[in-house]
Design an enzyme around this catalytic site. Structure first.
Site, PDB file in Angstrom:
ATOM      1  N   GLU A  94     -16.546  -2.105   8.587  1.00  0.00           N
ATOM      2  CA  GLU A  94     -16.981  -3.343   9.255  1.00  0.00           C
ATOM      3  C   GLU A  94     -18.027  -3.080  10.343  1.00  0.00           C
ATOM      4  O   GLU A  94     -18.842  -3.935  10.661  1.00  0.00           O
ATOM      5  CB  GLU A  94     -15.771  -4.043   9.896  1.00  0.00           C
ATOM      6  CG  GLU A  94     -14.741  -4.558   8.905  1.00  0.00           C
ATOM      7  CD  GLU A  94     -15.099  -5.933   8.343  1.00  0.00           C
ATOM      8  OE1 GLU A  94     -16.192  -6.436   8.639  1.00  0.00           O
ATOM      9  OE2 GLU A  94     -14.268  -6.473   7.590  1.00  0.00           O
TER      10      GLU A  94
ATOM     11  N   PHE B 291      -5.485  -1.869   3.623  1.00  0.00           N
ATOM     12  CA  PHE B 291      -4.656  -2.451   4.684  1.00  0.00           C
ATOM     13  C   PHE B 291      -3.793  -3.605   4.176  1.00  0.00           C
ATOM     14  O   PHE B 291      -2.609  -3.701   4.522  1.00  0.00           O
ATOM     15  CB  PHE B 291      -5.515  -2.892   5.872  1.00  0.00           C
ATOM     16  CG  PHE B 291      -4.678  -3.067   7.109  1.00  0.00           C
ATOM     17  CD1 PHE B 291      -3.870  -2.042   7.566  1.00  0.00           C
ATOM     18  CD2 PHE B 291      -4.658  -4.263   7.805  1.00  0.00           C
ATOM     19  CE1 PHE B 291      -3.064  -2.192   8.694  1.00  0.00           C
ATOM     20  CE2 PHE B 291      -3.876  -4.425   8.941  1.00  0.00           C
ATOM     21  CZ  PHE B 291      -3.078  -3.387   9.378  1.00  0.00           C
TER      22      PHE B 291
ATOM     23  N   LYS C 212     -14.261  -1.845  18.390  1.00  0.00           N
ATOM     24  CA  LYS C 212     -14.027  -0.386  18.340  1.00  0.00           C
ATOM     25  C   LYS C 212     -14.679   0.269  17.121  1.00  0.00           C
ATOM     26  O   LYS C 212     -14.961   1.470  17.132  1.00  0.00           O
ATOM     27  CB  LYS C 212     -12.526  -0.065  18.425  1.00  0.00           C
ATOM     28  CG  LYS C 212     -11.640  -0.652  17.331  1.00  0.00           C
ATOM     29  CD  LYS C 212     -11.588   0.163  16.065  1.00  0.00           C
ATOM     30  CE  LYS C 212     -10.982  -0.632  14.938  1.00  0.00           C
ATOM     31  NZ  LYS C 212     -10.990   0.034  13.648  1.00  0.00           N
TER      32      LYS C 212
ATOM     33  N   SER D 193     -10.664   7.190   9.408  1.00  0.00           N
ATOM     34  CA  SER D 193     -11.414   5.957   9.699  1.00  0.00           C
ATOM     35  C   SER D 193     -12.701   5.936   8.891  1.00  0.00           C
ATOM     36  O   SER D 193     -13.494   6.875   8.932  1.00  0.00           O
ATOM     37  CB  SER D 193     -11.741   5.880  11.191  1.00  0.00           C
ATOM     38  OG  SER D 193     -12.871   5.054  11.379  1.00  0.00           O
TER      39      SER D 193
ATOM     40  N   LYS E 186     -10.896  -6.947  10.828  1.00  0.00           N
ATOM     41  CA  LYS E 186     -11.473  -6.529  12.115  1.00  0.00           C
ATOM     42  C   LYS E 186     -12.987  -6.573  12.040  1.00  0.00           C
ATOM     43  O   LYS E 186     -13.636  -5.528  11.915  1.00  0.00           O
ATOM     44  CB  LYS E 186     -11.023  -5.112  12.440  1.00  0.00           C
ATOM     45  CG  LYS E 186      -9.527  -4.998  12.747  1.00  0.00           C
ATOM     46  CD  LYS E 186      -9.128  -3.558  12.921  1.00  0.00           C
ATOM     47  CE  LYS E 186      -7.694  -3.430  13.372  1.00  0.00           C
ATOM     48  NZ  LYS E 186      -7.234  -2.036  13.385  1.00  0.00           N
TER      49      LYS E 186
HETATM   50  N1  LIG Z   1      -7.721   0.236   6.207  1.00  0.00           N
HETATM   51  C1  LIG Z   1      -7.235   0.216   7.442  1.00  0.00           C
HETATM   52  O1  LIG Z   1      -6.693   1.228   7.945  1.00  0.00           O
HETATM   53  C2  LIG Z   1      -7.324  -1.044   8.250  1.00  0.00           C
HETATM   54  C3  LIG Z   1      -8.196  -2.083   7.907  1.00  0.00           C
HETATM   55  N2  LIG Z   1      -8.255  -3.198   8.651  1.00  0.00           N
HETATM   56  C4  LIG Z   1      -9.168  -4.291   8.344  1.00  0.00           C
HETATM   57  O2  LIG Z   1      -8.746  -4.961   7.164  1.00  0.00           O
HETATM   58  C5  LIG Z   1      -9.875  -5.491   6.465  1.00  0.00           C
HETATM   59  C6  LIG Z   1      -9.782  -5.033   5.036  1.00  0.00           C
HETATM   60  O3  LIG Z   1      -9.856  -3.632   5.075  1.00  0.00           O
HETATM   61  P1  LIG Z   1      -9.280  -2.678   3.960  1.00  0.00           P
HETATM   62  O4  LIG Z   1      -8.098  -3.228   3.282  1.00  0.00           O
HETATM   63  O5  LIG Z   1      -9.125  -1.368   4.578  1.00  0.00           O
HETATM   64  O6  LIG Z   1     -10.548  -2.672   2.994  1.00  0.00           O
HETATM   65  P2  LIG Z   1     -10.767  -1.900   1.648  1.00  0.00           P
HETATM   66  O7  LIG Z   1     -12.177  -1.479   1.602  1.00  0.00           O
HETATM   67  O8  LIG Z   1      -9.711  -0.887   1.456  1.00  0.00           O
HETATM   68  O9  LIG Z   1     -10.546  -3.058   0.572  1.00  0.00           O
HETATM   69  C7  LIG Z   1     -11.194  -4.283   0.617  1.00  0.00           C
HETATM   70  C8  LIG Z   1     -10.524  -5.198  -0.400  1.00  0.00           C
HETATM   71  O10 LIG Z   1     -11.125  -6.494  -0.322  1.00  0.00           O
HETATM   72  C9  LIG Z   1     -11.495  -6.903  -1.616  1.00  0.00           C
HETATM   73  N3  LIG Z   1     -12.635  -7.788  -1.559  1.00  0.00           N
HETATM   74  C10 LIG Z   1     -13.927  -7.477  -1.302  1.00  0.00           C
HETATM   75  N4  LIG Z   1     -14.678  -8.590  -1.382  1.00  0.00           N
HETATM   76  C11 LIG Z   1     -13.856  -9.598  -1.705  1.00  0.00           C
HETATM   77  C12 LIG Z   1     -14.035 -10.982  -1.958  1.00  0.00           C
HETATM   78  N5  LIG Z   1     -15.251 -11.534  -1.908  1.00  0.00           N
HETATM   79  N6  LIG Z   1     -12.962 -11.715  -2.243  1.00  0.00           N
HETATM   80  C13 LIG Z   1     -11.757 -11.160  -2.301  1.00  0.00           C
HETATM   81  N7  LIG Z   1     -11.500  -9.866  -2.097  1.00  0.00           N
HETATM   82  C14 LIG Z   1     -12.548  -9.099  -1.800  1.00  0.00           C
HETATM   83  C15 LIG Z   1     -11.796  -5.608  -2.360  1.00  0.00           C
HETATM   84  O11 LIG Z   1     -11.718  -5.807  -3.747  1.00  0.00           O
HETATM   85  C16 LIG Z   1     -10.676  -4.719  -1.832  1.00  0.00           C
HETATM   86  O12 LIG Z   1      -9.503  -4.949  -2.538  1.00  0.00           O
HETATM   87  C17 LIG Z   1     -11.115  -4.969   7.207  1.00  0.00           C
HETATM   88  O13 LIG Z   1     -11.613  -5.973   8.039  1.00  0.00           O
HETATM   89  C18 LIG Z   1     -10.590  -3.818   8.041  1.00  0.00           C
HETATM   90  O14 LIG Z   1     -11.326  -3.646   9.229  1.00  0.00           O
HETATM   91  C19 LIG Z   1      -7.432  -3.354   9.699  1.00  0.00           C
HETATM   92  C20 LIG Z   1      -6.543  -2.370  10.077  1.00  0.00           C
HETATM   93  C21 LIG Z   1      -6.470  -1.135   9.399  1.00  0.00           C
HETATM   94  O1  LIG Z   2      -8.931  -0.359  11.996  1.00  0.00           O
HETATM   95  C1  LIG Z   2      -8.549   0.695  11.573  1.00  0.00           C
HETATM   96  C2  LIG Z   2      -7.476   1.476  12.220  1.00  0.00           C
HETATM   97  O2  LIG Z   2      -6.868   0.765  13.219  1.00  0.00           O
HETATM   98  C3  LIG Z   2      -9.199   1.271  10.382  1.00  0.00           C
HETATM   99  O3  LIG Z   2     -10.429   1.737  10.745  1.00  0.00           O
HETATM  100  P1  LIG Z   2     -11.566   1.909   9.656  1.00  0.00           P
HETATM  101  O4  LIG Z   2     -11.884   0.523   9.164  1.00  0.00           O
HETATM  102  O5  LIG Z   2     -12.680   2.562  10.390  1.00  0.00           O
HETATM  103  O6  LIG Z   2     -11.007   2.781   8.574  1.00  0.00           O
END
Ligand SMILES: NC(=O)C1=CN([C@@H]2O[C@H](COP(=O)(O)OP(=O)(O)OC[C@H]3O[C@@H](n4cnc5c(N)ncnc54)[C@H](O)[C@@H]3O)[C@@H](O)[C@H]2O)C=CC1
Ligand SMILES: O=C(CO)COP(=O)(O)O
Length: 402
Positions: free
Chosen positions: A338, A72, A248, A311, A165
């Site tokens: 999460e 994200f 959610k 997701s 989130k």
């Molecule tokens: N992927 C999606 O479609 C969406 C994700 N989100 C939210 O965004 C947040 C991040 O999600 P994603 O990017 O999808 O996660 P991801 O699993 O794709 O990546 C997580 C990132 O955080 C880094 N990370 C982990 N621990 C860390 C630390 N201690 N210090 C610094 N970096 C660290 C990892 O190395 C990785 O680059 C979550 O809370 C998620 O719910 C929100 C909307 C959409």
């Molecule tokens: O928040 C998200 C889409 O809005 C991403 O959902 P997941 O973290 O379950 O992949």
């Protein structure tokens, strides 16, 4: 306490951007008009190239840091960079930064996408955040506080926006609470909505919500991210928007698990709408406006996350439903889900506060108390007579028989 302030140059930048926005809207309108007139419509990729070419020489005054190189953070950094902002993506892992600088591809999380050529990458936090107008934080909730503590010495007047989130383990703090704790004098907001990163990278039209008490911040985020394929709506119900995104995830796990049992559309609709009832009930107790849950960050995100195999929360639920242990499912996923932590936080909070959250309790029983899913699901169906929408008819009201 000092009043929150925005970067001094943010207002000036916004004024310039407003002028540019008018020009950009005109360009969008021209491109769309051209596309509509064609007998064979252009694909999003062709349209996007057309827009990029037209916008190439626009000035780019907003300076942005995105913290977190997962799917994200990378998607939002890419989007704002394509929008003409000056963007630096901070990634913790040095080797990933080197690889992204060389290839402009995030091999681990978004291997199929070439990122905007103008996007900068760094693993130096100070360099990432210093002198920026906006900082988007997209690290998992478990790393959120530690990340803010690390940037605190370099914060002068940057505004902070959480994209995360989730809830902090053991404290039940939302990310906005953590920002207020760690950076008490900055303007902040949260952005949340149905935003599956891979769909955004594929230019599938999407929308989100920026919630903040600061109108300047809301406008800055809209300006930074709003584009032909991404709409940014505004809200001032910070807690409602943030809770929508966090809660959610619980129900995406439930839906993924239920899907492993080949359920029908009636069952999916029941889970989705009773989930919404739980979310808004919990939200109202926390001070949110229940109507916020009818918006993009509520039912919008609930629908997207509960319907898509993209997701990660849905995937975890599905793996559990197919008989894997939690540890096996987390290992297989290899990304952030999460909801696993949120179930524990919300279950505990709801028990203490006496908030009726039957789906959350049921999931907690299955995942953490090792109860049999089918038995737990059947128990849920026997939960007595309740009203449909309790904000319309409170559930204590029983039918009279006279
Ligand atoms: N992927 C999606 O479609 C969406 C994700 N989100 C939210 O965004 C947040 C991040 O999600 P994603 O990017 O999808 O996660 P991801 O699993 O794709 O990546 C997580 C990132 O955080 C880094 N990370 C982990 N621990 C860390 C630390 N201690 N210090 C610094 N970096 C660290 C990892 O190395 C990785 O680059 C979550 O809370 C998620 O719910 C929100 C909307 C959409
Ligand atoms: O928040 C998200 C889409 O809005 C991403 O959902 P997941 O973290 O379950 O992949």
């Amino acid at each position: 306490m000092k009043k929150p302030q925005l970067a001094t140059n943010l207002s000036e930048n916004l004024e310039k951007l407003n002028v540019n926005r008018e020009k950009a809207s005109k360009l969008f309108a021209d491109v769309i008009e051209k596309a509509v007139k064609k007998s064979k419509p252009d694909t999003p990729a062709v349209l996007e190239t057309d827009l990029d070419n037209q916008l190439a020489n626009q000035p780019a005054p907003l300076k942005i840091a995105v913290l977190g190189g997962g799917s994200f953070g990378t998607a939002m950094a890419n989007l704002s960079s394509k929008n003409g902002c000056e963007v630096t993506l901070w990634v913790r892992d040095k080797r990933s930064v080197k690889s992204m600088q060389k290839t402009h591809i995030n091999k681990k999380y978004l291997p199929d996408h070439k990122l905007d050529e103008r996007l900068q990458f760094t693993h130096d936090l100070q360099a990432a955040v210093k002198g920026k107008d906006l900082i988007f934080v997209a690290v998992p909730s478990a790393a959120f506080r530690e990340t803010l503590q690390k940037i605190a010495p370099f914060i002068s007047a940057q505004a902070i926006v959480s994209l995360t989130k989730g809830m902090e383990k053991d404290t039940f703090a939302l990310m906005s609470d953590v920002i207020a704790d760690e950076l008490p004098n900055v303007a902040f907001g949260v952005m949340s909505g149905p935003n599956l990163a891979k769909e955004i990278m594929n230019n599938m039209p999407s929308a989100t919500v920026i919630a903040s008490q600061s109108a300047a911040l809301r406008l800055a985020v809209q300006t930074a991210l709003h584009s032909a394929f991404f709409r940014v709506f505004a809200s001032d119900d910070l807690i409602g928007v943030e809770l929508g995104g966090a809660l959610k995830n619980i129900y995406a796990i439930a839906m993924g698990m239920a899907a492993a049992y080949d359920i029908g559309e009636n069952t999916k609709a029941m889970i989705l709408t009773r989930a919404l009832a739980e979310m808004s009930r919990f939200g109202v107790q926390a001070g949110a406006n229940p109507l916020t849950f009818l918006g993009l960050s509520g039912v919008g995100d609930l629908y997207a996350t509960c319907s898509s195999t993209l997701s990660r929360n849905y995937q975890i639920g599905n793996m559990l439903g197919r008989g894997m242990s939690l540890d096996q499912a987390i290992k297989k996923l290899g990304q952030t889900a999460e909801g696993i932590n949120t179930i524990q936080q919300v279950n505990e909070k709801a028990m203490k506060a006496g908030i009726y959250m039957p789906i959350t309790h049921a999931l907690h029983d299955i995942i953490y108390e090792d109860k049999a899913p089918l038995g737990v699901a059947l128990n849920l169906m026997e939960a007595g007579f309740r009203s449909d929408v309790e904000f319309v008819m409170p559930h204590q009201v029983q039918p009279t028989h006279n």
